[in-house]
Design a protein around this motif. Sequence first.
Motif, PDB file in Angstrom:
ATOM      1  N   TRP A   1       0.833  -1.209   0.000  1.00 24.22           N
ATOM      2  CA  TRP A   1       0.000   0.000   0.000  1.00 24.22           C
ATOM      3  C   TRP A   1       0.869   1.261   0.000  1.00 24.22           C
ATOM      4  O   TRP A   1       0.420   2.336   0.382  1.00 24.22           O
ATOM      5  CB  TRP A   1      -0.970   0.003   1.193  1.00 24.22           C
ATOM      6  CG  TRP A   1      -2.118  -0.935   0.978  1.00 24.22           C
ATOM      7  CD1 TRP A   1      -2.207  -2.225   1.383  1.00 24.22           C
ATOM      8  CD2 TRP A   1      -3.322  -0.652   0.245  1.00 24.22           C
ATOM      9  NE1 TRP A   1      -3.398  -2.776   0.965  1.00 24.22           N
ATOM     10  CE2 TRP A   1      -4.103  -1.833   0.267  1.00 24.22           C
ATOM     11  CE3 TRP A   1      -3.834   0.469  -0.416  1.00 24.22           C
ATOM     12  CZ2 TRP A   1      -5.353  -1.924  -0.354  1.00 24.22           C
ATOM     13  CZ3 TRP A   1      -5.075   0.376  -1.022  1.00 24.22           C
ATOM     14  CH2 TRP A   1      -5.815  -0.808  -0.993  1.00 24.22           C
ATOM     15  N   GLY A   2       2.098   1.118  -0.428  1.00 27.71           N
ATOM     16  CA  GLY A   2       2.969   2.286  -0.573  1.00 27.71           C
ATOM     17  C   GLY A   2       3.683   2.695   0.696  1.00 27.71           C
ATOM     18  O   GLY A   2       4.299   3.757   0.766  1.00 27.71           O
ATOM     19  N   GLY A   3       3.591   1.848   1.743  1.00 28.39           N
ATOM     20  CA  GLY A   3       4.223   2.197   3.012  1.00 28.39           C
ATOM     21  C   GLY A   3       5.612   1.605   3.152  1.00 28.39           C
ATOM     22  O   GLY A   3       6.143   0.999   2.222  1.00 28.39           O
ATOM     23  N   MET A   4       6.200   1.794   4.338  1.00 33.46           N
ATOM     24  CA  MET A   4       7.556   1.312   4.581  1.00 33.46           C
ATOM     25  C   MET A   4       7.562  -0.123   5.103  1.00 33.46           C
ATOM     26  O   MET A   4       8.627  -0.721   5.267  1.00 33.46           O
ATOM     27  CB  MET A   4       8.267   2.250   5.561  1.00 33.46           C
ATOM     28  CG  MET A   4       8.539   3.626   4.953  1.00 33.46           C
ATOM     29  SD  MET A   4       9.043   4.866   6.172  1.00 33.46           S
ATOM     30  CE  MET A   4      10.702   4.340   6.541  1.00 33.46           C
ATOM     31  N   GLY A   5       6.369  -0.656   5.406  1.00 31.21           N
ATOM     32  CA  GLY A   5       6.272  -2.073   5.796  1.00 31.21           C
ATOM     33  C   GLY A   5       6.972  -2.388   7.101  1.00 31.21           C
ATOM     34  O   GLY A   5       7.526  -3.475   7.251  1.00 31.21           O
ATOM     35  N   LEU A   6       6.952  -1.471   8.051  1.00 30.11           N
ATOM     36  CA  LEU A   6       7.654  -1.706   9.316  1.00 30.11           C
ATOM     37  C   LEU A   6       6.728  -2.381  10.324  1.00 30.11           C
ATOM     38  O   LEU A   6       5.522  -2.163  10.317  1.00 30.11           O
ATOM     39  CB  LEU A   6       8.127  -0.372   9.910  1.00 30.11           C
ATOM     40  CG  LEU A   6       9.073   0.466   9.046  1.00 30.11           C
ATOM     41  CD1 LEU A   6       9.357   1.800   9.731  1.00 30.11           C
ATOM     42  CD2 LEU A   6      10.374  -0.284   8.794  1.00 30.11           C
ATOM     43  N   GLY A   7       7.323  -3.171  11.219  1.00 26.11           N
ATOM     44  CA  GLY A   7       6.570  -3.694  12.348  1.00 26.11           C
ATOM     45  C   GLY A   7       6.433  -2.585  13.388  1.00 26.11           C
ATOM     46  O   GLY A   7       7.012  -1.502  13.249  1.00 26.11           O
ATOM     47  N   HIS A   8       5.660  -2.856  14.455  1.00 24.93           N
ATOM     48  CA  HIS A   8       5.420  -1.806  15.455  1.00 24.93           C
ATOM     49  C   HIS A   8       6.676  -1.447  16.243  1.00 24.93           C
ATOM     50  O   HIS A   8       6.829  -0.312  16.682  1.00 24.93           O
ATOM     51  CB  HIS A   8       4.274  -2.220  16.375  1.00 24.93           C
ATOM     52  CG  HIS A   8       2.944  -2.104  15.698  1.00 24.93           C
ATOM     53  ND1 HIS A   8       2.472  -3.053  14.826  1.00 24.93           N
ATOM     54  CD2 HIS A   8       2.029  -1.115  15.714  1.00 24.93           C
ATOM     55  CE1 HIS A   8       1.302  -2.666  14.352  1.00 24.93           C
ATOM     56  NE2 HIS A   8       1.012  -1.495  14.872  1.00 24.93           N
ATOM     57  N   VAL A   9       7.581  -2.425  16.425  1.00 24.81           N
ATOM     58  CA  VAL A   9       8.827  -2.109  17.144  1.00 24.81           C
ATOM     59  C   VAL A   9       9.650  -1.114  16.323  1.00 24.81           C
ATOM     60  O   VAL A   9      10.135  -0.098  16.846  1.00 24.81           O
ATOM     61  CB  VAL A   9       9.640  -3.400  17.422  1.00 24.81           C
ATOM     62  CG1 VAL A   9      11.022  -3.056  17.945  1.00 24.81           C
ATOM     63  CG2 VAL A   9       8.893  -4.277  18.425  1.00 24.81           C
TER      64      VAL A   9
END
Length: 407
Positions: free
Chosen positions: A66-74
């Motif tokens: 979806w165009g994001g950085m694909g990071l986990g919450h940590v």
Amino acid sequence: MAIDFTLAPEHEEIRKRVRAFIQGTVIPAMEGVKEGDRDEYLRTIFRLRSQAKEEGLWLPHMPKEWGGMGLGHVELAMVQSEAAKTRIGPWVLNCMAPDEGNMHTLLHWATDEQKERYLRPLLEGRQMSCFAMTEPEVAGSDPTLIRTTAVRDGDEWIINGHKWFISNARRANFAILIARTEQDVPEGSRGANTAFLVDLPQEGWNDVREVETMHGSTGHSEIVITDLRLPDSQILGGRGNGHRLGQYRLGPARLAHCMRWISQAETALDMMVDRALNRFSHGSLLAEKQGVQWMIADSAMELYQCKLMVLHAASKIDKGEDFRTEVSMAKHFVANSLNRIVDRAIQVHGALGYSTDTPLAGMFQHARWARFADGADEIHQMRIAERTIAAYQATGSTSTATGNLPL
Ligand SMILES: Cc1cc2nc3c(=O)[nH]c(=O)nc-3n(C[C@H](O)[C@H](O)[C@H](O)COP(=O)(O)OP(=O)(O)OC[C@H]3O[C@@H](n4cnc5c(N)ncnc54)[C@H](O)[C@@H]3O)c2cc1C
């Protein structure tokens, strides 16, 4: 058991890039804006947003597809806290409230068609949104009391009600509105409310004023809703799911607030120490006074606890574990620590801290709402206590209610 607080090299790299962008580009650009020049202010933010997008520092909380950085919450914790070194940072990276929470909500609950129409433009930074739940007449802490009604009329819903403190409402292209659709369910039922997507501006949606607050008038609107008509297709997440949707939205969004508050608290502690090292009184620097050292030590200990709590709650979200107690504890503790640390920083600065010559006065005004918005202190304490008692009743120990850690 693996306890490792170091970031993977690729995430350390992202942290460095976010820090360099915020410190080297965003802060100097915003400092260059003439005070009171609203047009230049907005132009600068939009220019910085384009730059963030080009540099791949865009939507840290969204998946890559979806165009994001694909990071986990940590990993998100470190990006949010780097970004929040300036209030405008999360706006520039397109991960600010309330859009950030609304993006999670749409990603999880919207139909494919709704995603294309509402989520996509939000992610691309072409549109903004708001979330309309709180009402002046009833306690916002208990959404089962909501009085805004949506009544069926043929193929449509007719909505009437009153909302306030709706952040971003005047800039928003659409609202996620929570209204009561089920009149026959028992009082206190969690299945009475439904979420609707409302295009803005819209006939029947009247933005009557921006509420003046202790930090000025910064975009929290009072809305009177009169005979607003919506088709079924504007329901988000299914009829009767408004409460669940609101709760789902608030979990990660609360933790994202904590990540940003940690950054503010750290700024306050940095300022406290800097001032203590440079102010002389009664024969020594403030930094050498035990009374001031206690304030520094208490703040450092609290900030350390804040960071550990946020990282642990974030890791539970990433692992798909039940995170509700940890997020409640983190939200309560970080909000209160922020208030205490900013207050101590003001104390060490004396009259300068009370003036608006430093950011501390503004930080103090903003910090105050952290203790009751997104769940008041007492609501989180109530839930934490309920789960602690339930854990004891179920297992004979409270251990699972205190982070479920192996000690
Ligand atoms: C800056 C800001 C931005 C906001 N943005 C939005 C937004 O975008 N959209 C939106 O819908 N809302 C928004 N809100 C509203 C916010 O979510 C509410 O203020 C919050 O939910 C609390 O509701 P309330 O203000 O009605 O307080 P109430 O529910 O009336 O509570 C007042 C106090 O009563 C006590 N209390 C309440 N219930 C209990 C209980 N069960 N046990 C013990 N004590 C209790 C607590 O001390 C609480 O602080 C915003 C508020 C602020 C300040």
